[in-house]
Design a protein around this motif. Structure first.
Motif, PDB file in Angstrom:
ATOM      1  N   TRP A 151       0.826  -1.203   0.000  1.00 24.83           N
ATOM      2  CA  TRP A 151       0.000   0.000   0.000  1.00 24.83           C
ATOM      3  C   TRP A 151       0.860   1.253   0.000  1.00 24.83           C
ATOM      4  CZ3 TRP A 151      -4.348  -0.311  -1.978  1.00 24.83           C
ATOM      5  CH2 TRP A 151      -5.289  -1.279  -1.659  1.00 24.83           C
ATOM      6  N   ARG A 152       1.999   1.225   0.727  1.00 24.66           N
ATOM      7  CA  ARG A 152       2.876   2.402   0.749  1.00 24.66           C
ATOM      8  C   ARG A 152       3.454   2.681  -0.634  1.00 24.66           C
ATOM      9  NH1 ARG A 152       4.552   0.306   5.820  1.00 24.66           N
ATOM     10  NH2 ARG A 152       6.315  -0.766   4.829  1.00 24.66           N
ATOM     11  N   LYS A 153       3.943   1.657  -1.293  1.00 23.85           N
ATOM     12  CA  LYS A 153       4.531   1.842  -2.623  1.00 23.85           C
ATOM     13  C   LYS A 153       3.486   2.302  -3.632  1.00 23.85           C
ATOM     14  CE  LYS A 153       8.325  -1.505  -2.163  1.00 23.85           C
ATOM     15  NZ  LYS A 153       8.907  -2.782  -2.670  1.00 23.85           N
ATOM     16  N   LEU A 154       2.315   1.681  -3.588  1.00 25.67           N
ATOM     17  CA  LEU A 154       1.269   2.042  -4.547  1.00 25.67           C
ATOM     18  C   LEU A 154       0.765   3.455  -4.290  1.00 25.67           C
ATOM     19  CD1 LEU A 154      -0.137   0.632  -6.917  1.00 25.67           C
ATOM     20  CD2 LEU A 154      -2.015   0.051  -5.367  1.00 25.67           C
ATOM     21  N   THR A 155       0.659   3.838  -3.032  1.00 27.27           N
ATOM     22  CA  THR A 155       0.223   5.195  -2.693  1.00 27.27           C
ATOM     23  C   THR A 155       1.222   6.228  -3.206  1.00 27.27           C
ATOM     24  OG1 THR A 155      -0.961   4.449  -0.718  1.00 27.27           O
ATOM     25  CG2 THR A 155      -0.325   6.766  -0.793  1.00 27.27           C
ATOM     26  N   LEU A 156       2.511   5.955  -3.050  1.00 27.28           N
ATOM     27  CA  LEU A 156       3.537   6.879  -3.550  1.00 27.28           C
ATOM     28  C   LEU A 156       3.438   7.033  -5.060  1.00 27.28           C
ATOM     29  CD1 LEU A 156       6.108   8.581  -3.266  1.00 27.28           C
ATOM     30  CD2 LEU A 156       7.434   6.454  -3.390  1.00 27.28           C
ATOM     31  N   ARG A 157       3.295   5.921  -5.759  1.00 28.85           N
ATOM     32  CA  ARG A 157       3.234   5.977  -7.225  1.00 28.85           C
ATOM     33  C   ARG A 157       1.990   6.737  -7.695  1.00 28.85           C
ATOM     34  NH1 ARG A 157       5.218  -0.075  -9.267  1.00 28.85           N
ATOM     35  NH2 ARG A 157       7.194  -0.094  -8.129  1.00 28.85           N
ATOM     36  N   TRP A 158       0.853   6.509  -7.054  1.00 29.08           N
ATOM     37  CA  TRP A 158      -0.359   7.219  -7.442  1.00 29.08           C
ATOM     38  C   TRP A 158      -0.252   8.710  -7.122  1.00 29.08           C
ATOM     39  CZ3 TRP A 158      -4.576   6.461 -10.349  1.00 29.08           C
ATOM     40  CH2 TRP A 158      -4.842   5.159 -10.766  1.00 29.08           C
ATOM     41  N   GLY A 159       0.390   9.044  -6.012  1.00 31.74           N
ATOM     42  CA  GLY A 159       0.573  10.449  -5.689  1.00 31.74           C
ATOM     43  C   GLY A 159       1.358  11.175  -6.770  1.00 31.74           C
ATOM     44  N   LEU A 160       2.430  10.558  -7.241  1.00 27.59           N
ATOM     45  CA  LEU A 160       3.229  11.148  -8.313  1.00 27.59           C
ATOM     46  C   LEU A 160       2.455  11.171  -9.632  1.00 27.59           C
ATOM     47  CD1 LEU A 160       6.685   9.481  -7.524  1.00 27.59           C
ATOM     48  CD2 LEU A 160       5.923  11.804  -6.958  1.00 27.59           C
ATOM     49  N   PHE A 161       1.647  10.138  -9.862  1.00 27.65           N
ATOM     50  CA  PHE A 161       0.852  10.084 -11.097  1.00 27.65           C
ATOM     51  C   PHE A 161      -0.189  11.204 -11.120  1.00 27.65           C
ATOM     52  CE2 PHE A 161      -2.844   8.331 -13.488  1.00 27.65           C
ATOM     53  CZ  PHE A 161      -2.258   8.308 -14.746  1.00 27.65           C
ATOM     54  N   PHE A 162      -0.795  11.511  -9.977  1.00 26.52           N
ATOM     55  CA  PHE A 162      -1.761  12.610  -9.922  1.00 26.52           C
ATOM     56  C   PHE A 162      -1.096  13.947 -10.249  1.00 26.52           C
ATOM     57  CE2 PHE A 162      -4.578   9.934  -7.048  1.00 26.52           C
ATOM     58  CZ  PHE A 162      -5.578   9.826  -8.001  1.00 26.52           C
ATOM     59  N   ILE A 163       0.149  14.123  -9.831  1.00 24.27           N
ATOM     60  CA  ILE A 163       0.875  15.346 -10.192  1.00 24.27           C
ATOM     61  C   ILE A 163       1.060  15.408 -11.703  1.00 24.27           C
ATOM     62  CG2 ILE A 163       3.086  16.551 -10.013  1.00 24.27           C
ATOM     63  CD1 ILE A 163       3.313  15.514  -7.156  1.00 24.27           C
ATOM     64  N   PHE A 164       1.404  14.274 -12.302  1.00 20.33           N
ATOM     65  CA  PHE A 164       1.554  14.203 -13.756  1.00 20.33           C
ATOM     66  C   PHE A 164       0.251  14.573 -14.460  1.00 20.33           C
ATOM     67  CE2 PHE A 164       0.682  11.426 -17.434  1.00 20.33           C
ATOM     68  CZ  PHE A 164       1.579  11.965 -18.351  1.00 20.33           C
ATOM     69  N   LEU A 165      -0.888  14.039 -13.979  1.00 18.43           N
ATOM     70  CA  LEU A 165      -2.180  14.347 -14.599  1.00 18.43           C
ATOM     71  C   LEU A 165      -2.516  15.828 -14.486  1.00 18.43           C
ATOM     72  CD1 LEU A 165      -4.520  11.374 -13.555  1.00 18.43           C
ATOM     73  CD2 LEU A 165      -3.451  11.786 -15.781  1.00 18.43           C
ATOM     74  N   ALA A 166      -2.177  16.439 -13.364  1.00 15.35           N
ATOM     75  CA  ALA A 166      -2.446  17.866 -13.190  1.00 15.35           C
ATOM     76  C   ALA A 166      -1.669  18.691 -14.213  1.00 15.35           C
ATOM     77  CB  ALA A 166      -2.078  18.293 -11.763  1.00 15.35           C
ATOM     78  N   ILE A 167      -0.394  18.366 -14.379  1.00 19.94           N
ATOM     79  CA  ILE A 167       0.434  19.084 -15.352  1.00 19.94           C
ATOM     80  C   ILE A 167      -0.087  18.852 -16.771  1.00 19.94           C
ATOM     81  CG2 ILE A 167       2.740  19.228 -16.356  1.00 19.94           C
ATOM     82  CD1 ILE A 167       3.841  18.464 -13.584  1.00 19.94           C
ATOM     83  N   LEU A 168      -0.487  17.610 -17.063  1.00 20.64           N
ATOM     84  CA  LEU A 168      -0.987  17.281 -18.395  1.00 20.64           C
ATOM     85  C   LEU A 168      -2.280  18.027 -18.697  1.00 20.64           C
ATOM     86  CD1 LEU A 168      -0.578  15.517 -20.907  1.00 20.64           C
ATOM     87  CD2 LEU A 168      -1.900  13.720 -19.769  1.00 20.64           C
TER      88      LEU A 168
END
Length: 234
Positions: A151-168
């Motif tokens: 859960w920790r690893k997946l949460t970190l990856r999704w957090g970074l992915f949401f930043i990517f979506l915001a920029i996109l």
């Protein structure tokens, strides 16, 4: 037994679960309504003349998007007597930014909503990790169960992915406006073309990208999955 307005912690005993497919449909449904309403706004206005009061296609779509979001949350509450955290937060911003869009007749607000929501989700997920909380489990625990490290690893990856979506998202809607030379004096038809580019991206761009990202996380999920109760290892 006391009911909880907000969904309870992942894997908590007695938590009332919803079918993953139904949960996905309730979360995706309002977005499809938004796309359909923007693409077929003229037909909808012909069938329901009152919608003309909202404005152009994007404004009609925004109004129906708000209504569909509230309906989806209501159905979720009716079935589980709780509200899912992520759709609740997103729904709040849909209503607030949608209302500003319709009131001021400025599509900028609804276009910036995904940026702000994605950044908020990123802040919540990454901030939770700073306090030792893997909050992504609230979203996906009904689909699969992971150990704490997973859960920790997946949460970190999704957090970074949401930043990517915001920029996109910012890049697409601002890029479309720049490409078509949109300003305060641009003709209505040109603005609607730029709006249509962004709307198509929101449905047919964001969703495939998100699905592709989810597929890349399957190896991690497999490594950290907890065996469902009642099943034996082969």
């Amino acid at each position: 037994m006391t009911e909880h307005i907000i969904e309870e912690a992942p894997n908590k005993p007695g938590r009332k679960a919803m079918s993953p497919l139904l949960k996905f449909a309730l979360e995706l449904g309002p977005l499809l309504v938004f796309f359909f309403a923007n693409a077929r706004a003229d037909d909808l206005v012909s069938a329901f003349p009152a919608l003309q009061q909202l404005g152009g296609p994007l404004f009609v779509a925004t109004g129906l998007f708000m209504a569909a979001t509230v309906i989806a949350l209501t159905v979720s509450w009716a079935m589980t007597r709780s509200l899912p955290i992520m759709p609740l937060v997103s729904g709040f911003f849909v209503v607030v930014f949608g209302a500003l869009t319709l009131w001021l007749q400025d599509e900028t607000f609804i276009k910036m909503k995904p940026t702000i929501v994605n950044l908020l989700f990123a802040a919540v997920l990454l901030g939770g990790l700073c306090f030792g909380k893997s909050l992504l489990g609230y979203v996906f625990d009904q689909a699969f169960r992971l150990d704490d490290e997973g859960w920790r690893k997946l949460t970190l990856r999704w957090g970074l992915f949401f930043i990517f979506l915001a920029i996109l998202n910012e890049g697409v809607w601002r890029g479309a406006n720049y490409w078509y030379g949109i300003d305060a004096h641009s003709p209505k038809e040109l603005k609607e073309t730029a709006d249509f580019v962004w709307t198509n991206f929101k449905v047919w761009g964001t969703m495939p990208i998100t699905v592709a990202f989810m597929l890349t996380q399957l190896p991690l999920i497999k490594r950290h999955s907890i065996e469902p109760i009642g099943l034996k290892k082969e």
